[in-house]
Write an enzyme that holds these catalytic residues in place. Sequence first.
Site, PDB file in Angstrom:
ATOM      1  N   GLN A  96      -6.069   5.797  -8.553  1.00 34.74           N
ATOM      2  CA  GLN A  96      -6.264   4.386  -8.229  1.00 34.74           C
ATOM      3  C   GLN A  96      -7.728   4.007  -8.072  1.00 34.74           C
ATOM      4  OE1 GLN A  96      -5.545   4.198  -3.569  1.00 34.74           O
ATOM      5  NE2 GLN A  96      -3.696   4.876  -4.615  1.00 34.74           N
ATOM      6  N   HIS A  98     -10.232   0.639  -6.118  1.00 35.97           N
ATOM      7  CA  HIS A  98     -10.285  -0.593  -5.340  1.00 35.97           C
ATOM      8  C   HIS A  98     -11.427  -1.471  -5.848  1.00 35.97           C
ATOM      9  CE1 HIS A  98      -7.589   1.508  -2.699  1.00 35.97           C
ATOM     10  NE2 HIS A  98      -8.479   2.443  -2.480  1.00 35.97           N
ATOM     11  N   GLU A 115     -13.741   2.937   1.131  1.00 35.94           N
ATOM     12  CA  GLU A 115     -13.081   3.918   1.986  1.00 35.94           C
ATOM     13  C   GLU A 115     -13.804   5.252   1.925  1.00 35.94           C
ATOM     14  OE1 GLU A 115      -9.116   3.825   0.275  1.00 35.94           O
ATOM     15  OE2 GLU A 115      -9.449   5.716  -0.725  1.00 35.94           O
ATOM     16  N   HIS A 172     -10.032   7.372  -8.008  1.00 35.02           N
ATOM     17  CA  HIS A 172      -9.791   8.446  -7.042  1.00 35.02           C
ATOM     18  C   HIS A 172      -8.322   8.750  -6.849  1.00 35.02           C
ATOM     19  CE1 HIS A 172      -9.743   4.738  -4.608  1.00 35.02           C
ATOM     20  NE2 HIS A 172      -8.904   5.360  -3.815  1.00 35.02           N
ATOM     21  N   ARG A 192      -3.448   0.577  -9.277  1.00 30.77           N
ATOM     22  CA  ARG A 192      -2.939   1.884  -9.654  1.00 30.77           C
ATOM     23  C   ARG A 192      -3.113   2.074 -11.157  1.00 30.77           C
ATOM     24  NH1 ARG A 192       2.217   1.492  -7.380  1.00 30.77           N
ATOM     25  NH2 ARG A 192       1.475   2.104  -5.332  1.00 30.77           N
TER      26      ARG A 192
HETATM   27 ZN    ZN Z   1      -7.943   4.445  -2.127  1.00 29.65          ZN
END
Ligand code: ZN
Length: 312
Positions: A96, A98, A115, A172, A192
Amino acid sequence: MSGLLKFKPVLMERIWGGSRLKTEWGYESSLDTGLGECWVVSCNELADSEVTEGEYKGKRLSQLWKEEAGIFGEERGKDFPLLVKILDAKENLSLQVHPDDAYAEEHEGCRGKWECWYILDCPENAELLVGNRAKDREDLKRMVEEKRWDDLINRVPVKKGDFIRLDPGTLHAITAGVMLLEVQENSDVTYRVYDYDRLQNGKPRQLHIQQSLDVLRVPDHITTAELIHTGERKNELQLLAATSRVKVWTLSVSGSCRIDVPQWQIASILEGEGSMNGTAVRRGEHLIIPGDCGGLVIEGEMRVNLAQARGG
Ligand code: ZN
């Protein structure tokens, strides 16, 4: 001066989850497996952390965020900025990415997501999937369309205690057998790319190929140099990441130490036990350290992760 806030963890069922959040970390659940995520400090519509002891016992984080300037400061945004989780990947997670703030605001009407991961445990020779090996955007598109995942994915060898940051745009995935602490911005926007052709309730989970192609960073060959091996120096903060929005440190405490708390922080006890400002704490507990606590005295033998939000 406000006391420290402890919260009730919320377990989330995931198709790739295992049982270790219950058996090894002691988080309570009626389920025995499929326990993928434990949301330990959370303030959104999916989970609103509940205080378990002290003067705010029973209150929800969303309410405290609105009302308690002593804990969180006068200058704070509308939404609680961070989300902290512990993950147990019994199987591989989907690949996935972001988006950053600009893309997320335009297409989703929300913030982007940054993250980071602190590896709590992993098999020998474990590798995380971080970054991609496409030469340019055309190359990326071709690899995704032809499902050449092995050519696309960049693998980073990790061991227990390693830390890696995942800026928006980074491809990642967590791999089977890895347990980690995840500190992230409080945003749920995930694209995704590939889900190993798995089925959930008989159907594949939704993919977001176009959005992923839009936001993936190319070229983006992440190297092992970008991994931080956390040290064993005692009683000294080690800075792990600093973005315009988030700062993260690790701290290995032995005996006693004191740290300044200029602003509220989230403390996660990852190993050991002891006390913080006189409150008993142990592995698996996560606390908010109020901004008006007057500093933090930590005693015992433990590894602590500290996260602080920056900006509005
Ligand atoms: Zn993530």
